[in-house]
Design a protein around this motif. Structure first.
Motif, PDB file in Angstrom:
ATOM      1  N   ASN A 141     -34.553  10.328 -28.347  1.00  0.00           N
ATOM      2  CA  ASN A 141     -34.205   8.938 -28.649  1.00  0.00           C
ATOM      3  C   ASN A 141     -35.441   8.190 -29.150  1.00  0.00           C
ATOM      4  O   ASN A 141     -36.562   8.709 -29.137  1.00  0.00           O
ATOM      5  CB  ASN A 141     -33.547   8.238 -27.462  1.00  0.00           C
ATOM      6  N   GLU A 169     -23.037   7.633 -26.569  1.00  0.00           N
ATOM      7  CA  GLU A 169     -24.162   8.418 -26.069  1.00  0.00           C
ATOM      8  C   GLU A 169     -23.892   9.909 -26.264  1.00  0.00           C
ATOM      9  O   GLU A 169     -22.743  10.348 -26.276  1.00  0.00           O
ATOM     10  CB  GLU A 169     -24.388   8.137 -24.584  1.00  0.00           C
ATOM     11  N   ALA A 187     -27.165  11.904 -20.239  1.00  0.00           N
ATOM     12  CA  ALA A 187     -26.699  11.065 -21.340  1.00  0.00           C
ATOM     13  C   ALA A 187     -27.910  10.461 -22.047  1.00  0.00           C
ATOM     14  O   ALA A 187     -28.895  10.088 -21.415  1.00  0.00           O
ATOM     15  CB  ALA A 187     -25.796   9.957 -20.809  1.00  0.00           C
ATOM     16  N   ASN A 216     -28.919   7.644 -25.184  1.00  0.00           N
ATOM     17  CA  ASN A 216     -28.623   6.662 -26.223  1.00  0.00           C
ATOM     18  C   ASN A 216     -29.721   6.831 -27.266  1.00  0.00           C
ATOM     19  O   ASN A 216     -30.882   6.512 -26.995  1.00  0.00           O
ATOM     20  CB  ASN A 216     -28.635   5.248 -25.642  1.00  0.00           C
ATOM     21  N   GLU A 229     -32.115   3.774 -28.011  1.00  0.00           N
ATOM     22  CA  GLU A 229     -32.746   3.077 -26.887  1.00  0.00           C
ATOM     23  C   GLU A 229     -34.259   2.975 -27.114  1.00  0.00           C
ATOM     24  O   GLU A 229     -34.952   3.979 -27.158  1.00  0.00           O
ATOM     25  CB  GLU A 229     -32.466   3.806 -25.584  1.00  0.00           C
TER      26      GLU A 229
END
Length: 185
Positions: free
Chosen positions: A55, A97, A108, A110, A113
């Motif tokens: 991420n 996600e 999980a 994102n 993020e």
């Protein structure tokens, strides 16, 4: 520095200033690129730290401008990859996600993020299985698929020399991740 190379059946006049031209059979550019990947995988010549950045927060923490989906889990259905495993598929989060394996556990993630406390680095060889879902990392699936042939077999397909593929792959792999992302293969 990355040395410019033309990989094409014909050498365009506009590219005559380049360091090197490698002739290949028409329509086999992908085989050349897969041969490069085979060499890179066989020699473990890839940046696993960068590839594990799942991420924005993780990438930012490493000073990178972007993350990768290499550690994202891909569902396997009827023996074939069918799409990314979403967190809501396994009760870990939302449809927005994805899922990676981190420290042996499905997690999980994102992708957008930016908060450093949410930095996720996934396992490049991660996998997940329950009674309904089997999933493996995108990286492990790519590596397995590419290594069904050797550099020499890819060279035969595209009509190039295996040594030429290896030299280009080695030069390509030496570059920093942010430099190689800009290259076109």
């Amino acid at each position: 520095d990355l040395k410019p190379v033309v990989i094409s059946p014909r050498m365009p006049r506009s590219a005559s200033w380049l360091v090197r031209w490698i002739p290949i059979n028409p329509g086999t550019e992908a085989a050349f690129a897969m041969g490069m990947l085979a060499w890179i995988f066989q020699n473990d010549n890839f940046d696993s730290a960068f590839l594990s950045c799942a991420n924005t927060a993780s990438a930012n923490g490493m000073g990178e401008s972007s993350f990768t989906a290499a550690s994202y889990l891909v569902k396997i259905e009827s023996g074939r990859p069918s799409g990314y495993l979403r967190a809501d598929d396994v009760g870990l989060g939302t449809r927005n996600e994805f899922v990676v394996v981190q420290n042996g556990q499905p997690t999980a993630v994102n992708p957008d993020e930016p908060i450093s406390t949410s930095a996720i680095r996934g396992d490049l060889y991660g996998g997940f299985e329950n009674d309904k879902i089997t999933a493996r990392s995108a990286f492990s699936l790519l590596k397995e698929s590419i290594l069904t042939k050797t550099v020499e077999q890819y060279a035969e397909i595209c009509g190039a020399k295996a040594d030429d593929i290896a030299l280009v792959a080695e030069d390509f792999a030496k570059q920093l991740p942010r430099r190689t992302r800009l290259a076109s293969i």
